[in-house]
Write a protein that holds these residues in place. Structure first.
Motif, PDB file in Angstrom:
ATOM      1  N   ARG A 111       0.814  -1.207   0.000  1.00 25.40           N
ATOM      2  CA  ARG A 111       0.000   0.000   0.000  1.00 25.40           C
ATOM      3  C   ARG A 111       0.848   1.257   0.000  1.00 25.40           C
ATOM      4  N   ASP A 112       1.926   1.285   0.777  1.00 23.13           N
ATOM      5  CA  ASP A 112       2.770   2.476   0.809  1.00 23.13           C
ATOM      6  C   ASP A 112       3.460   2.706  -0.533  1.00 23.13           C
ATOM      7  N   ALA A 113       3.777   1.595  -1.245  1.00 24.71           N
ATOM      8  CA  ALA A 113       4.381   1.743  -2.563  1.00 24.71           C
ATOM      9  C   ALA A 113       3.375   2.315  -3.558  1.00 24.71           C
ATOM     10  N   LEU A 114       2.106   1.893  -3.458  1.00 21.30           N
ATOM     11  CA  LEU A 114       1.064   2.430  -4.330  1.00 21.30           C
ATOM     12  C   LEU A 114       0.881   3.921  -4.099  1.00 21.30           C
ATOM     13  N   THR A 115       0.866   4.339  -2.844  1.00 23.18           N
ATOM     14  CA  THR A 115       0.736   5.763  -2.524  1.00 23.18           C
ATOM     15  C   THR A 115       1.888   6.566  -3.102  1.00 23.18           C
ATOM     16  N   GLY A 116       3.103   6.033  -2.971  1.00 22.35           N
ATOM     17  CA  GLY A 116       4.262   6.729  -3.512  1.00 22.35           C
ATOM     18  C   GLY A 116       4.257   6.803  -5.025  1.00 22.35           C
ATOM     19  N   LEU A 117       3.787   5.735  -5.676  1.00 19.94           N
ATOM     20  CA  LEU A 117       3.734   5.720  -7.132  1.00 19.94           C
ATOM     21  C   LEU A 117       2.741   6.738  -7.664  1.00 19.94           C
ATOM     22  N   LEU A 118       1.577   6.848  -7.024  1.00 23.19           N
ATOM     23  CA  LEU A 118       0.560   7.797  -7.473  1.00 23.19           C
ATOM     24  C   LEU A 118       0.958   9.244  -7.203  1.00 23.19           C
ATOM     25  N   ALA A 119       1.925   9.433  -6.315  1.00 25.38           N
ATOM     26  CA  ALA A 119       2.372  10.788  -5.994  1.00 25.38           C
ATOM     27  C   ALA A 119       3.447  11.295  -6.951  1.00 25.38           C
ATOM     28  N   VAL A 120       3.935  10.425  -7.865  1.00 25.35           N
ATOM     29  CA  VAL A 120       4.960  10.854  -8.821  1.00 25.35           C
ATOM     30  C   VAL A 120       4.393  11.952  -9.705  1.00 25.35           C
ATOM     31  N   GLU A 121       5.106  13.059  -9.788  1.00 32.52           N
ATOM     32  CA  GLU A 121       4.615  14.220 -10.533  1.00 32.52           C
ATOM     33  C   GLU A 121       4.370  13.909 -12.001  1.00 32.52           C
ATOM     34  N   LYS A 122       5.198  13.021 -12.579  1.00 34.07           N
ATOM     35  CA  LYS A 122       5.038  12.685 -13.993  1.00 34.07           C
ATOM     36  C   LYS A 122       3.682  12.047 -14.252  1.00 34.07           C
ATOM     37  N   LEU A 123       3.197  11.255 -13.302  1.00 37.40           N
ATOM     38  CA  LEU A 123       1.938  10.556 -13.501  1.00 37.40           C
ATOM     39  C   LEU A 123       0.745  11.501 -13.471  1.00 37.40           C
TER      40      LEU A 123
END
Length: 556
Positions: free
Chosen positions: A177-189
């Motif tokens: 879950r913490d990895a998903l949160t970090g991935l969605l926070a990537v500015e490029k996305l």
């Protein structure tokens, strides 16, 4: 043509010439000498696709090279060439030239390829530290799938050039879950359409994904798809459905969901409903009413439009408020058949109050923003007062009464002391009011009718807007049966009476005077008051658009 020495040409010229060769033509040139091998390595690579995946053992980087478009054969044939690189050399191949261009990058990651990402990120950081070089991958579409260390993926996606990147596809099997949160926070996305698919995830992920996609603006065509190894429990379904946008465009899907099962029927009915318009009015046919429920106050937006008995209509109306967050923008109760159904409005109010007392707890309030009555017979003022107190003061802002006389001062005083009256922003009474004008001065906008008013009372209405800030287009309008006392009004002015029409000439001889009041609380607004024969109207207008702002309200 005179022979020339290839090796004698400047390096820049040789690189430009070699860059014009496609992948099939570069290979023979590379094999001629060591200098030409290095020369080809300086040239940018243009790829239709680059797939990096485990290739037996050891792991290889698998690349498919395509020729340059301008050198296609007449048959439009494209040549492909496979190159297998050791995993240790793969990062160098990607970073060798800053103008490398890849149409599609496909990373199929297992634990073996974690080494590749780790070495690539280390090389990027080294280039930045030693040469102060900005690294950006010029990739049009990237697709990542498999299972691996998520922090590598999150960091890797930050080095893509968003001027080139058009789509990111992420296919995951499992993800913390913490990895998903970090991935969605990537500015490029946030700036590139993302297609996110996950399998074997916990059901709670769905709620978090919906919240994230609703909270952060994303480009068109961004979507996610989740599948779970465990069934969704009822609580999670309710949480998911509660987050959905129940707009007109989704109502067909919602209706289909209601038909799936009894559980889904209860699920949909237990969620909040937000409606624009509800109208209840008696019809000629006996004890029947016409019920209209819609997204708009026009036939194009009707969800329900039928004749039925009064009990059924009120049950359907109160069903809207089954969920405590349900809200109606505009409730309209009217009686056009007052001669054949004299107690129509009173019966509707009685039935509503009865339904509320039997179906809801004692502290229940109707979330209605605008309430409008149109009646041509005597209303039971006590019943009206009881219904008025059942409105939610945090939502209620507008009251309109047409042909609806309130005669009892004591009852109106009781209404004015309620939270509902104090929350009002606008009042509209289309009948000869017998209530003192001062009782309405606490509302921002009011549109009233009186038999007559003194110049002092009318000046109080004007003075209300002069010393306290109000929003643009805040207004009042008062119509009277008797002619307005113009001289008496001018005597109350604290500035000289000066007629400054908004138009070059009055379009109607009923307009007697237009006064422009400076507002001490604003340098941009004026309070414009137009006095007619039997109507006075004032509007907060912009100095630059007086006529447009004044005409934005109803004309006199």
């Amino acid at each position: 043509m005179m022979p020339f020495n290839w090796e004698g040409l400047p390096l820049e010229v040789r690189i430009k010439v070699a860059s014009l060769l496609d992948a099939r033509e570069r290979l023979p040139l590379q094999l001629t000498s060591k200098s030409n091998y290095n020369l080809v390595s300086y040239c940018p690579i243009h790829l239709d696709s680059l797939t990096i995946k485990p290739f037996y053992r050891p792991v290889f980087c698998h690349a498919i090279f395509a020729q340059i478009a301008c050198f296609k054969t007449p048959q439009n044939k494209e040549y492909q060439q496979e190159h297998l690189f050791e995993i240790e050399n793969a990062p160098q191949q990607l970073l060798k030239h800053s103008k490398n261009w890849i149409k599609k990058l496909d990373l199929f990651m297992l634990s073996d390829l974690e080494t590749f990402l780790r070495d690539l990120l280390a090389m990027i950081k080294k280039e930045k530290e030693e040469n102060n070089k900005r690294i950006q991958f010029r990739v049009k579409e990237v697709e990542v799938s498999g299972m691996y260390q998520w922090e590598f993926v999150t960091e890797f996606l930050q080095y893509f050039d968003t001027n080139v990147l058009e789509c990111i596809k992420l296919r995951f099997c499992q993800m913390p879950r913490d990895a998903l949160t970090g991935l969605l926070a990537v500015e490029k996305l946030r700036r590139v359409p993302v297609a996110l698919r996950m399998n074997v995830v916990l059901a709670e992920y769905a709620v978090e994904m919906i919240k994230n996609f609703r909270a952060i603006p994303r480009p068109d065509h961004t979507f996610f798809s989740l599948s779970s190894s465990e069934p969704l429990n009822p609580e999670i379904k309710e949480n998911i459905f509660d987050l959905l946008d129940l707009s007109q465009s989704s109502r067909k899907s919602i209706c289909r969901l209601r038909k799936c099962s009894k559980f889904h029927l209860n699920l949909v009915d237990s969620c909040p409903v937000f409606l624009k318009y509800v109208c209840i009015k008696p019809v000629v046919n006996g004890n029947q009413v016409h019920l209209t429920i819609g997204e708009e106050s026009s036939s194009f937006g009707y969800l329900c439009d039928k004749n039925c008995d009064l009990d059924t209509a009120i049950q359907d109306f109160l069903l809207i408020f089954k969920h405590r967050k349900s809200k109606v923008e505009h409730l309209f109760i009217c009686n056009y058949h007052h001669r054949t159904y004299t107690e129509g409005i009173n019966d509707i109010i009685t039935e509503i109050l009865s339904g509320i007392s039997s179906k809801f707890p004692g502290d229940f309030k109707l979330k209605i923003k605008k309430l409008k009555f149109q009646n041509y017979t005597k209303i039971d003022e006590i019943k009206f007062s009881n219904l008025f107190k059942k409105l939610d003061s945090s939502t209620f802002t507008f009251l309109s009464l047409h042909n609806f006389s309130i005669h009892t001062h004591e009852l109106f005083e009781e209404i004015m002391k309620s939270k509902q009256w104090k929350s009002l922003k606008s009042v509209e009474i289309s009948d000869w009011a017998r209530i003192p004008i001062g009782w309405f001065l606490r509302t921002d906008n009011f549109d009233l009718m009186y038999k007559s008013l003194s110049g002092k009372d009318l000046w109080r209405c004007i003075q209300k807007y002069l010393f306290k800030p109000f929003p643009l287009l805040t207004f009042f309008r008062i119509s009277t049966y008797e002619v307005l006392p113009l001289a008496e009004i001018f005597a109350q002015f604290d500035v000289p009476a000066k007629n400054e029409p908004l138009e070059t000439t009055y379009v109607n001889n009923l307009y007697k005077h237009t006064q422009r009041f400076e507002l001490p609380w604003s340098k941009e607004y004026l309070f414009v008051v137009r006095i007619g024969l039997r109507v006075i109207k004032g509007v907060v207008c912009r100095k630059t658009d007086l006529l447009d702002d004044f005409d934005a309200m109803d004309d006199l």
